[in-house]
Design a protein around this motif. Structure first.
Motif, PDB file in Angstrom:
ATOM      1  N   ILE A  12       9.485  17.413  49.106  1.00 64.06           N
ATOM      2  CA  ILE A  12       9.506  18.341  47.961  1.00 64.06           C
ATOM      3  C   ILE A  12       9.969  19.729  48.400  1.00 64.06           C
ATOM      4  N   LEU A  13       9.459  20.213  49.533  1.00 71.21           N
ATOM      5  CA  LEU A  13       9.873  21.525  50.041  1.00 71.21           C
ATOM      6  C   LEU A  13      11.363  21.559  50.344  1.00 71.21           C
ATOM      7  N   ALA A  14      11.871  20.502  50.973  1.00 67.95           N
ATOM      8  CA  ALA A  14      13.291  20.440  51.301  1.00 67.95           C
ATOM      9  C   ALA A  14      14.145  20.437  50.037  1.00 67.95           C
ATOM     10  N   THR A  15      13.715  19.703  49.029  1.00 67.60           N
ATOM     11  CA  THR A  15      14.466  19.640  47.770  1.00 67.60           C
ATOM     12  C   THR A  15      14.467  20.985  47.064  1.00 67.60           C
ATOM     13  N   ILE A  16      13.320  21.656  47.076  1.00 69.57           N
ATOM     14  CA  ILE A  16      13.241  22.992  46.474  1.00 69.57           C
ATOM     15  C   ILE A  16      14.175  23.957  47.203  1.00 69.57           C
ATOM     16  N   PHE A  17      14.199  23.871  48.521  1.00 73.47           N
ATOM     17  CA  PHE A  17      15.010  24.779  49.316  1.00 73.47           C
ATOM     18  C   PHE A  17      16.501  24.626  49.018  1.00 73.47           C
ATOM     19  N   VAL A  18      16.996  23.399  49.029  1.00 71.18           N
ATOM     20  CA  VAL A  18      18.449  23.201  48.853  1.00 71.18           C
ATOM     21  C   VAL A  18      18.908  23.510  47.430  1.00 71.18           C
ATOM     22  N   THR A  19      17.977  23.511  46.464  1.00 71.91           N
ATOM     23  CA  THR A  19      18.349  23.818  45.075  1.00 71.91           C
ATOM     24  C   THR A  19      17.912  25.227  44.661  1.00 71.91           C
ATOM     25  N   PHE A  20      17.456  25.994  45.607  1.00 75.37           N
ATOM     26  CA  PHE A  20      16.858  27.311  45.368  1.00 75.37           C
ATOM     27  C   PHE A  20      17.692  28.248  44.486  1.00 75.37           C
ATOM     28  N   PRO A  21      19.006  28.437  44.772  1.00 75.36           N
ATOM     29  CA  PRO A  21      19.743  29.472  44.043  1.00 75.36           C
ATOM     30  C   PRO A  21      20.411  29.018  42.750  1.00 75.36           C
ATOM     31  N   PHE A  22      20.391  27.734  42.433  1.00 77.93           N
ATOM     32  CA  PHE A  22      21.236  27.216  41.373  1.00 77.93           C
ATOM     33  C   PHE A  22      20.948  27.844  40.007  1.00 77.93           C
ATOM     34  N   ILE A  23      19.697  28.005  39.661  1.00 71.80           N
ATOM     35  CA  ILE A  23      19.355  28.542  38.342  1.00 71.80           C
ATOM     36  C   ILE A  23      19.532  30.055  38.296  1.00 71.80           C
ATOM     37  N   SER A  24      19.059  30.749  39.314  1.00 69.91           N
ATOM     38  CA  SER A  24      19.186  32.212  39.318  1.00 69.91           C
ATOM     39  C   SER A  24      20.644  32.654  39.323  1.00 69.91           C
ATOM     40  N   ARG A  25      21.506  31.923  40.021  1.00 68.99           N
ATOM     41  CA  ARG A  25      22.924  32.299  40.091  1.00 68.99           C
ATOM     42  C   ARG A  25      23.627  32.137  38.749  1.00 68.99           C
ATOM     43  N   GLU A  26      23.119  31.272  37.893  1.00 68.20           N
ATOM     44  CA  GLU A  26      23.700  31.105  36.565  1.00 68.20           C
ATOM     45  C   GLU A  26      23.229  32.186  35.599  1.00 68.20           C
ATOM     46  N   ILE A  27      21.999  32.663  35.806  1.00 67.00           N
ATOM     47  CA  ILE A  27      21.417  33.627  34.861  1.00 67.00           C
ATOM     48  C   ILE A  27      21.827  35.063  35.176  1.00 67.00           C
ATOM     49  N   ILE A  28      21.911  35.403  36.454  1.00 66.55           N
ATOM     50  CA  ILE A  28      22.169  36.783  36.859  1.00 66.55           C
ATOM     51  C   ILE A  28      23.430  37.371  36.219  1.00 66.55           C
ATOM     52  N   PRO A  29      24.596  36.686  36.241  1.00 63.94           N
ATOM     53  CA  PRO A  29      25.791  37.285  35.612  1.00 63.94           C
ATOM     54  C   PRO A  29      25.619  37.546  34.117  1.00 63.94           C
ATOM     55  N   ILE A  30      24.877  36.676  33.432  1.00 64.08           N
ATOM     56  CA  ILE A  30      24.659  36.867  31.993  1.00 64.08           C
ATOM     57  C   ILE A  30      23.814  38.104  31.742  1.00 64.08           C
ATOM     58  N   LEU A  31      22.764  38.284  32.523  1.00 62.17           N
ATOM     59  CA  LEU A  31      21.905  39.457  32.351  1.00 62.17           C
ATOM     60  C   LEU A  31      22.633  40.750  32.712  1.00 62.17           C
ATOM     61  N   GLU A  32      23.534  40.683  33.696  1.00 57.00           N
ATOM     62  CA  GLU A  32      24.291  41.876  34.086  1.00 57.00           C
ATOM     63  C   GLU A  32      25.242  42.320  32.977  1.00 57.00           C
ATOM     64  N   GLU A  33      25.730  41.353  32.188  1.00 55.92           N
ATOM     65  CA  GLU A  33      26.650  41.679  31.101  1.00 55.92           C
ATOM     66  C   GLU A  33      25.933  42.079  29.821  1.00 55.92           C
ATOM     67  N   GLN A  34      24.641  41.878  29.780  1.00 51.60           N
ATOM     68  CA  GLN A  34      23.894  42.057  28.534  1.00 51.60           C
ATOM     69  C   GLN A  34      23.772  43.515  28.103  1.00 51.60           C
ATOM     70  N   GLY A  35      23.778  44.420  29.052  1.00 55.08           N
ATOM     71  CA  GLY A  35      23.688  45.834  28.700  1.00 55.08           C
ATOM     72  C   GLY A  35      22.257  46.320  28.577  1.00 55.08           C
ATOM     73  N   THR A  36      22.023  47.218  27.632  1.00 46.75           N
ATOM     74  CA  THR A  36      20.729  47.909  27.526  1.00 46.75           C
ATOM     75  C   THR A  36      19.944  47.499  26.282  1.00 46.75           C
ATOM     76  N   GLU A  37      20.147  46.292  25.801  1.00 48.16           N
ATOM     77  CA  GLU A  37      19.446  45.851  24.595  1.00 48.16           C
ATOM     78  C   GLU A  37      17.939  45.799  24.817  1.00 48.16           C
ATOM     79  N   GLU A  38      17.507  45.383  26.036  1.00 44.67           N
ATOM     80  CA  GLU A  38      16.078  45.331  26.329  1.00 44.67           C
ATOM     81  C   GLU A  38      15.461  46.727  26.288  1.00 44.67           C
TER      82      GLU A  38
END
Length: 271
Positions: free
Chosen positions: A142-168
């Motif tokens: 389980i630890l090994a699987t978590i490690f190798v998949t660690f960045p996949f979700i954050s890397r998809e979300i970060i560019p979207i949040l960077e483009e979002q601006g100051t709405e929050e």
């Protein structure tokens, strides 16, 4: 006219090369897996994929994949929010650290976990005293699987949040709570990116071989995931059963590919 004719020739050459490449490297291997898996008939096929060791491998693969999804979704959301909404020293260093699992060989990752949690580790006596076994056990997988998949979700979300601006910030100034801001402002923007990251994370987790191979110890019926079960059957010269088990991964891969295409289409349509 000559220019148009030349363009058409180039167009059809490129199409032919693309089709040939797809046939040789994608369609032909998939056809081979399915055809060999069914070589002894449908009855034998179901016998192979319902073998107790194969069922155990399916359960462990599902457990490791689900664990990776839960942990990395939770981490991905918080890391993306933290990295895009705040300025602080060491931000680039943290971003680089998140991407390390993509650049490090999975085999090396498995060896790192053995050094951290194995018998030669300073943590080993404490783990043993607590009755926790990581290496050659399910927690290690389980630890090994978590490690190798660690960045996949954050890397998809970060560019979207960077483009979002100051709405929050605008919503906060209007008195909206943190949860309300996330639910009504942030989540609608990132939902497709999040779902796309989940799909990628699932595909990577199910197919992981290198890191889990090092950590598993190849204990039949205990620490073998589906890719490891295929390797063991193939090593025992049980070719048809090996291809039968491999067909499970092929079918799951096709399903994930379809889901990925749908999510990608929906995401582009929503933009």
């Amino acid at each position: 006219m000559q220019k148009n004719e030349g363009s058409k020739v180039v167009k059809w050459i490129l199409i032919a090369v693309s089709v040939l490449f797809a046939f040789v490297f994608l369609i032909l291997p998939l056809y081979t897996v399915i055809s060999v898996a069914l070589r002894n008939g449908v009855g034998k096929y179901f016998q192979y994929i319902t073998d107790k060791d194969t069922i155990s491998a399916v359960k462990l693969t599902a457990k490791a994949t689900l664990s990776a999804l839960v942990v990395n979704t939770f981490f991905g959301l918080f890391a993306a929010w933290f990295l895009t909404m705040f300025r602080f020293k060491g931000k680039k260093v943290l971003t680089t650290l998140i991407d390390i699992p993509v650049t490090v060989s999975p085999v090396i990752a498995g060896l790192i976990f053995i050094l951290v949690f194995g018998r030669q580790s300073v943590l080993y006596p404490y783990l043993q005293q607590a009755g926790i076994k990581v290496v050659f056990a399910v927690p290690g997988i389980i630890l090994a699987t978590i490690f190798v998949t660690f960045p996949f979700i954050s890397r998809e979300i970060i560019p979207i949040l960077e483009e979002q601006g100051t709405e929050e910030e605008a919503a906060a100034l209007m008195g909206a709570s943190g949860f309300t801001i996330f639910r009504k402002v942030t989540f609608p923007h990132i939902k497709w990116a999040l779902l796309y990251g989940v799909v990628l994370c699932t595909a990577r987790a199910m197919g992981e071989f290198g890191a889990v191979s090092v950590l598993s110890g190849h204990l039949r019926g205990k620490t073998n995931t589906l890719p490891l079960q295929v390797e063991i059957l193939f090593g025992d010269n049980k070719y048809v059963p090996a291809f039968a088990v491999a067909s499970i991964l092929v079918i799951l891969a096709v399903i994930i590919l379809i889901i990925r295409s749908i999510v990608e289409y929906k995401g582009k349509k929503a933009e």
